[in-house]
Design a protein around this motif. Structure first.
Motif, PDB file in Angstrom:
ATOM      1  N   LEU B  20       0.738  -1.284   0.002  1.00  0.00           N
ATOM      2  CA  LEU B  20      -0.007  -0.089   0.001  1.00  0.00           C
ATOM      3  C   LEU B  20       0.936   1.206   0.009  1.00  0.00           C
ATOM      4  O   LEU B  20       0.518   2.179  -0.858  1.00  0.00           O
ATOM      5  N   GLY B  23       2.573   1.693  -3.338  1.00  0.00           N
ATOM      6  CA  GLY B  23       1.453   2.003  -4.425  1.00  0.00           C
ATOM      7  C   GLY B  23       1.192   3.583  -4.148  1.00  0.00           C
ATOM      8  O   GLY B  23       1.304   4.070  -5.285  1.00  0.00           O
ATOM      9  N   LEU B  24       0.879   3.977  -2.903  1.00  0.00           N
ATOM     10  CA  LEU B  24       0.785   5.256  -2.818  1.00  0.00           C
ATOM     11  C   LEU B  24       1.883   6.419  -3.155  1.00  0.00           C
ATOM     12  O   LEU B  24       1.447   7.198  -3.809  1.00  0.00           O
ATOM     13  N   VAL B  27       1.474   6.130  -6.807  1.00  0.00           N
ATOM     14  CA  VAL B  27       0.310   6.981  -7.302  1.00  0.00           C
ATOM     15  C   VAL B  27       0.674   8.674  -7.226  1.00  0.00           C
ATOM     16  O   VAL B  27       0.540   9.688  -8.108  1.00  0.00           O
ATOM     17  N   LEU B  81      -3.561  -7.559  -7.107  1.00  0.00           N
ATOM     18  CA  LEU B  81      -4.770  -6.501  -6.736  1.00  0.00           C
ATOM     19  C   LEU B  81      -4.294  -5.201  -6.642  1.00  0.00           C
ATOM     20  O   LEU B  81      -4.780  -4.347  -7.050  1.00  0.00           O
ATOM     21  N   LEU B  82      -3.062  -4.931  -5.808  1.00  0.00           N
ATOM     22  CA  LEU B  82      -2.657  -3.836  -5.422  1.00  0.00           C
ATOM     23  C   LEU B  82      -1.813  -2.869  -6.546  1.00  0.00           C
ATOM     24  O   LEU B  82      -1.919  -1.707  -6.879  1.00  0.00           O
ATOM     25  N   CYS B  85      -4.745  -1.737  -8.660  1.00  0.00           N
ATOM     26  CA  CYS B  85      -5.454  -0.502  -8.136  1.00  0.00           C
ATOM     27  C   CYS B  85      -4.556   0.676  -8.429  1.00  0.00           C
ATOM     28  O   CYS B  85      -4.899   1.856  -7.986  1.00  0.00           O
ATOM     29  N   THR B  86      -3.249   0.942  -8.559  1.00  0.00           N
ATOM     30  CA  THR B  86      -2.477   1.930  -8.545  1.00  0.00           C
ATOM     31  C   THR B  86      -2.867   2.511 -10.095  1.00  0.00           C
ATOM     32  O   THR B  86      -2.578   3.868 -10.122  1.00  0.00           O
ATOM     33  N   GLY B  87      -3.400   1.944 -11.010  1.00  0.00           N
ATOM     34  CA  GLY B  87      -3.629   2.339 -11.976  1.00  0.00           C
ATOM     35  C   GLY B  87      -2.579   2.659 -13.221  1.00  0.00           C
ATOM     36  O   GLY B  87      -2.751   3.191 -14.146  1.00  0.00           O
TER      37      GLY B  87
END
Lengths: 179, 151
Positions: B20, B23-24, B27, B81-82, B85-87
């Motif tokens: 997380l 990933g943050l 992003v 998944l993660l 989710c970052t796109g």
């Protein structure tokens, strides 16, 4: 893992996914605005005197060229050439006479400490400014130490960009390995 | 060392937290600094994320028995998944990230805990948290030999 712990784990994963998606969504407009600003600023730096950069369609045979922007004083050409560890995407500014006015590597996956130095090695990248036509490692261009393949790939991208403006023939063969 | 939760749950929480944060970072960096060139998702990067999670798990929750197949499943799901989710990756790239991330994680986990099992039985057992961090760093340095291999 019992049911309670499974629920904790799954819940944490779902929460993490939500946080990422929401952050991405919240920052989407900021990202778009900043990307446009950064692109404009970068292109103005690569091509002095250029103000408006209009995308042009490229239907030539050079497979290295992926995008072109036309401006008042020349062109910004995007090339993607295979480096050592992956493709190297770069922008090259070329004026109307075919002279390279600027160069920046936009994306790469090269080795840390070796090929990746091309991102910031001003002395290496500066060698291409003012060149016309073919730029080749070993023929007026010194490679980055320990990153010959990366250097050759970047030189190939510059050659393709200059050739687009001058109309010269450019080899689109794979980047050569070795010295 | 007494654990309040099972090793698998601890591992899952640690890995989710690490991915997380990573990933943050990707992003936010991608949004605020569009021209930033982020590190490639190659073996050393996946190993770094895996080893940080393993070290974090040991430091926070202690050292316990392992369930290798379940760990692999957790890693595959988390990485896939993660990253999606970052796109910043396509669906097919997320599937590759899941597969490669799972394999790298499992290899790191086996090596990490093999070393820790030996250390914990000796005099270094009194300094397990430090040993976990040092082990993670050494394994990451070893993973540099696979730089360039990845998605």
């Amino acid at each position: 893992m019992n049911r309670k712990e499974l629920a904790w784990s799954a819940g944490a994963l779902v929460l993490a996914c939500l946080v990422l998606v929401l952050t991405r969504t919240a920052m989407a407009s900021t990202a778009e605005r900043r990307a446009a600003q950064e692109q404009q600023a970068m292109m103005e730096t690569l091509l002095p005197g250029g103000v408006t950069f209009t995308p042009e369609t490229y239907d030539g045979e050079d497979e290295n060229i992926t995008a072109i922007w036309k401006s008042e004083t020349g062109y910004v050409v995007e090339t993607v050439v295979d480096g050592y560890a992956g493709p190297i995407r770069q922008w090259t500014g070329v004026d109307e006479s075919g002279s390279v006015t600027g160069l920046v590597v936009r994306d790469m996956e090269e080795t840390l400490g070796l090929g990746r130095e091309a991102l910031t090695d001003v002395s290496f990248l500066g060698q291409f400014v003012g060149t016309r036509g073919q730029a080749a490692v070993g023929e007026g261009v010194d490679a980055i130490t320990g990153a010959t393949v990366t250097s050759k790939a970047i030189a190939k991208g510059v050659s393709s960009a200059a050739a687009y403006v001058t109309g010269a023939d450019v080899s689109t063969s794979a980047t050569e390995w070795g010295g | 060392m007494k654990r309040e939760i099972s090793p698998l749950c601890a591992l899952s929480l640690s890995l989710t937290a690490v991915l997380l944060i990573a990933g943050l970072g990707a992003v936010i960096a991608g949004a605020l600094v569009p021209n930033v060139v982020l590190p490639a998702m190659d073996v050393p990067m996946l190993a770094a994320l895996s080893l940080i999670a393993l070290a974090l798990e040991t430091v926070v929750f202690g050292h316990g028995s392992r369930e290798w197949v379940a760990s692999l499943a957790v890693a595959v799901v988390d990485f896939g998944l993660l990253s999606l989710c970052t796109g910043r990756v396509s669906a097919s790239e997320a599937v590759r990230a899941a597969a490669l991330g799972g394999v790298v994680f499992l290899c790191c986990e086996v090596l990490f805990h093999s070393i820790l099992d030996r250390l914990s039985s000796g005099s270094a057992g009194k300094h397990l948290k430090s040993a976990a961090v040092v082990t993670a760093v050494l394994l990451w340095l070893a993973s540099q030999s696979m730089a360039g291999m990845g998605l």
